[in-house]
Design an enzyme around this catalytic site. Structure first.
Site: not given
Ligand SMILES: NC(=O)c1ccc[n+]([C@@H]2O[C@H](COP(=O)([O-])OP(=O)(O)OC[C@H]3O[C@@H](n4cnc5c(N)ncnc54)[C@H](OP(=O)(O)O)[C@@H]3O)[C@@H](O)[C@H]2O)c1
Length: 292
Positions: A10, A60, A128, A153
């Site tokens: 990731g 995500t 989430y 972010w």
């Protein structure tokens, strides 16, 4: 120091591998360790016998989590719980990553100026965020030796997300519509990984907000990316309501990073991070600067 990293491959994981290069690190992708598998988690943690576990496993795609809350709960709540339990059993510490999406539902007095603090009560507006808040609670209950890192972010050279999508569209010459009514804290995964390395060295347990300092709207972030990427692609500010559907997003979720800064663990301002992120993308050949 022996370190076990989950979710290898990731975008944050790749930068963590670099930041923890001075340790004996075992990085396992999902194919080698599914964190939702309690028995497998116990087996791998016992086999590696780490001092520290870095759990970057996550789903995500916020919209996908809205449609499959069981999967979100399994990865974001049960996974960290199994890892915390296994860490407790072998005497390891756990670093696990949560999100600004645990906030957004109610803005406490004071947060409107500085963003959310570590002690503010979670108020997620989507599944989430709810699954992440559940994971936070389970880790706190299970393992005292936890570093629960809330962040937001991401801008990562090794992944895809808002920042890379904006630059890709700009490079293609596609005019952009970007929401200006979502405000948050952009975070360079490279800066974050280095801060996590310092956090682990400092052994400061508990919940901590790690994001580049300051906050901005998605629109302002897009403008900064285009400026540093050398693109004059037209970008139009639109309200979130212009693109209905998908999971609800927090309208306001900046993370107050005063606590991290007071410990010497603060990240640089977000605007500097954007410039370095674009430079890194160009240096790695993942983006070609425009001429504007
Ligand atoms: N991206 C952001 O803006 C952001 C913001 C705040 C917090 N975070 C959190 O930070 C962490 C890292 O995010 P990221 O952006 O680096 O994510 P990413 O690039 O999507 O990587 C996540 C990794 O987790 C793996 N994974 C998914 N389910 C798993 C499972 N059941 N067991 C083991 N591994 C699993 C994925 O494997 P596959 O590729 O095989 O699916 C992938 O390698 C996540 O917890 C995320 O929620 C991210």
């Amino acid at each position: 120091m022996r370190v076990l990293l989950t979710g290898a491959g990731g975008q944050l994981a790749v930068d963590l591998v670099e930041a923890f290069a001075d340790t004996v690190l075992t990085a396992v992708p999902r194919t080698e360790l599914d964190v939702t598998d309690e028995a497998a988690v116990s087996t791998v943690v016992r086999a590696v016998a780490p001092d520290v576990v870095l759990n970057t496993a996550g789903l995500t795609d916020v919209d996908a989590c809205e449609h499959d809350p069981e999967a979100a709960h399994a990865v974001h709540a049960l996974g960290p719980w199994w890892l915390a339990t296994a860490c407790r059993d072998v005497g390891a510490r756990l670093v696990t990553f949560s999100t600004d999406h645990v906030f957004g539902g109610a803005v406490p007095a004071g947060a409107a100026d500085t963003g959310y603090g570590e002690a503010d009560a979670p108020a997620p507006v989507n599944r989430y965020g709810r699954s992440k808040a559940a994971g936070e609670a389970l880790v706190r209950e299970t393992l005292a030796a936890h570093h629960l890192v809330r962040t937001s972010w991401f801008m990562g050279v090794h992944g895809s997300g808002f920042a890379t999508a904006i630059l890709a569209q700009a490079a293609a010459g596609t005019p952009l519509d970007v929401v200006d009514d979502q405000v948050g804290s952009p975070t360079s995964t490279r800066d974050l990984a280095q801060a996590v390395r310092r956090l682990v060295a400092a052994r400061r347990f508990g919940t901590i907000h790690l994001a580049n300092s300051g906050s901005c709207s998605r629109f302002a972030l897009a403008e900064a990316l285009l400026e540093d990427g050398g693109h004059d692609t037209p970008v139009r500010a639109v309200p979130t309501s212009a693109a209905p559907g998908g999971a609800r997003r927090p309208a306001f979720s900046p993370l107050d990073t005063t606590h991290a800064a007071s410990l010497g663990l603060g990240l640089p301002p977000w605007r500097e991070a954007v410039a370095r992120f674009v430079d890194d993308l160009v240096d790695t050949g993942r983006h070609t600067r425009g001429r504007a």
